[in-house]
Design a protein around this motif. Structure first.
Motif, short mmCIF file in Angstrom:
data_model
loop_
_atom_site.label_atom_id
_atom_site.label_comp_id
_atom_site.label_asym_id
_atom_site.label_seq_id
_atom_site.Cartn_x
_atom_site.Cartn_y
_atom_site.Cartn_z
N LEU A 82 0.89 -1.25 0.03
CA LEU A 82 0.00 0.26 0.13
C LEU A 82 0.93 1.40 0.11
CD1 LEU A 82 -3.12 -1.17 2.45
CD2 LEU A 82 -2.89 -0.87 -0.22
N ALA A 83 2.04 1.25 0.65
CA ALA A 83 3.00 2.39 0.74
C ALA A 83 3.43 2.54 -0.42
CB ALA A 83 3.94 1.98 1.71
N LEU A 84 3.86 1.50 -1.43
CA LEU A 84 4.23 1.38 -2.79
C LEU A 84 3.29 1.98 -3.52
CD1 LEU A 84 6.99 0.66 -3.98
CD2 LEU A 84 6.04 -1.74 -4.59
N SER A 85 2.06 1.67 -3.46
CA SER A 85 1.23 2.11 -4.22
C SER A 85 1.05 3.55 -4.22
CB SER A 85 -0.26 1.39 -3.92
OG SER A 85 -1.52 2.12 -4.54
N PHE A 86 1.11 4.11 -2.86
CA PHE A 86 0.83 5.70 -2.69
C PHE A 86 2.13 6.37 -3.38
CE2 PHE A 86 2.33 9.17 -0.02
CZ PHE A 86 1.10 9.89 -0.22
N LEU A 87 3.40 5.87 -3.06
CA LEU A 87 4.44 6.30 -3.61
C LEU A 87 4.48 6.54 -5.13
CD1 LEU A 87 7.18 5.03 -1.40
CD2 LEU A 87 6.36 7.32 -1.41
N ASN A 88 3.72 5.60 -5.82
CA ASN A 88 3.52 5.39 -7.40
C ASN A 88 2.30 6.39 -7.77
OD1 ASN A 88 5.95 3.92 -8.73
ND2 ASN A 88 5.35 2.83 -6.96
N SER A 89 1.70 6.91 -7.08
CA SER A 89 0.36 7.48 -7.36
C SER A 89 0.53 8.96 -7.61
CB SER A 89 -0.73 7.06 -6.50
OG SER A 89 -0.50 7.85 -5.32
N PHE A 116 1.20 11.42 -4.72
CA PHE A 116 2.50 11.51 -4.01
C PHE A 116 3.23 12.80 -4.57
CE2 PHE A 116 7.31 10.68 -3.56
CZ PHE A 116 7.22 10.73 -2.23
N PHE A 117 3.12 13.04 -5.93
CA PHE A 117 3.44 14.30 -6.70
C PHE A 117 2.76 15.51 -6.67
CE2 PHE A 117 5.23 10.27 -8.52
CZ PHE A 117 6.64 10.60 -8.85
N ILE A 170 11.54 12.10 -4.18
CA ILE A 170 11.97 11.97 -2.99
C ILE A 170 13.24 12.77 -2.65
CG2 ILE A 170 12.94 10.13 -1.42
CD1 ILE A 170 11.24 8.16 -2.93
N ARG A 171 14.17 12.84 -3.65
CA ARG A 171 15.21 13.53 -3.32
C ARG A 171 15.06 14.91 -3.25
NH1 ARG A 171 20.32 11.30 -5.29
NH2 ARG A 171 21.14 12.95 -4.44
N ARG A 201 10.55 18.56 0.33
CA ARG A 201 9.51 19.46 0.37
C ARG A 201 9.82 20.49 -0.80
NH1 ARG A 201 8.83 21.18 6.40
NH2 ARG A 201 7.78 19.37 7.38
N ARG A 202 11.04 20.66 -1.39
CA ARG A 202 11.28 21.58 -2.57
C ARG A 202 10.60 21.19 -3.80
NH1 ARG A 202 17.50 22.24 -1.09
NH2 ARG A 202 17.32 23.15 0.94
N ALA A 203 10.39 19.99 -3.73
CA ALA A 203 9.67 19.53 -5.20
C ALA A 203 8.28 20.45 -5.54
CB ALA A 203 9.13 18.07 -4.97
N ARG A 204 7.58 20.84 -4.42
CA ARG A 204 6.37 21.75 -4.78
C ARG A 204 6.55 22.87 -5.45
NH1 ARG A 204 2.41 18.42 -3.57
NH2 ARG A 204 2.55 16.87 -1.93
N ARG A 205 8.02 23.43 -5.37
CA ARG A 205 8.14 24.71 -5.95
C ARG A 205 8.53 24.66 -7.36
NH1 ARG A 205 12.42 25.90 -1.11
NH2 ARG A 205 10.93 26.27 0.60
#
Length: 142
Positions: free
Chosen positions: A39-46, A49-50, A85-86, A89-93
């Motif tokens: 289920l965690a893998l499912s969330f990370l690929n959904s 998550f992005f 992931i890398r 939080r900055r990904a949202r910028r």
């Protein structure tokens, strides 16, 4: 839209089936761990998550105004997941564009990658970078 959720749905289904199978054999802890892992893998690929995807045209317009990078991605891409992931939080910028939701974005990615839909492709100052190192991008998003 179905294509976007295919991988997450398969991961969730596999986790539930493996978890139920293990629990039915009396291995409840193993079953629970398998279910949680998938289920965690499912969330990370959904797409959840992005950061919310916008169209390529809107991303380019916004990038021209604020100078932030444009990241072309697609669900299920392990390299896109690694970049997300890398960046933390900055990904949202950054401006994220799902190439499976926007045909213009897919065409733009193919144009800079010899006809291939190779993602992540990041536009920094109008120059494309395919599967870039996250460190310079992270520094740019400060």
């Amino acid at each position: 839209m179905i294509r976007v959720w295919s991988f997450p749905a398969l991961f969730a289904l596999a986790g539930l089936l493996l978890g139920a199978s293990s629990a039915a054999r009396g291995e409840t802890v193993t079953g629970a761990l398998l279910a949680v892992f998938f289920l965690a893998l499912s969330f990370l690929n959904s797409p959840l998550f992005f950061p919310r995807s916008i169209t390529s045209a809107e991303a380019l317009r916004r990038s021209g105004t604020d100078g932030r990078p444009v990241v072309y991605w697609r669900p299920g891409c392990q390299y896109c997941l690694r970049l997300r992931i890398r960046l933390g939080r900055r990904a949202r910028r950054a401006h994220w564009v799902n190439i499976w939701s926007d045909p213009d974005a897919a065409a733009a990615v193919r144009a800079v990658n010899d006809g291939n839909e190779t993602v992540p492709t990041v536009l920094l100052d109008g120059r494309p970078h395919t599967n870039p190192d996250p460190a310079p991008l992270r520094a740019r998003l400060t």
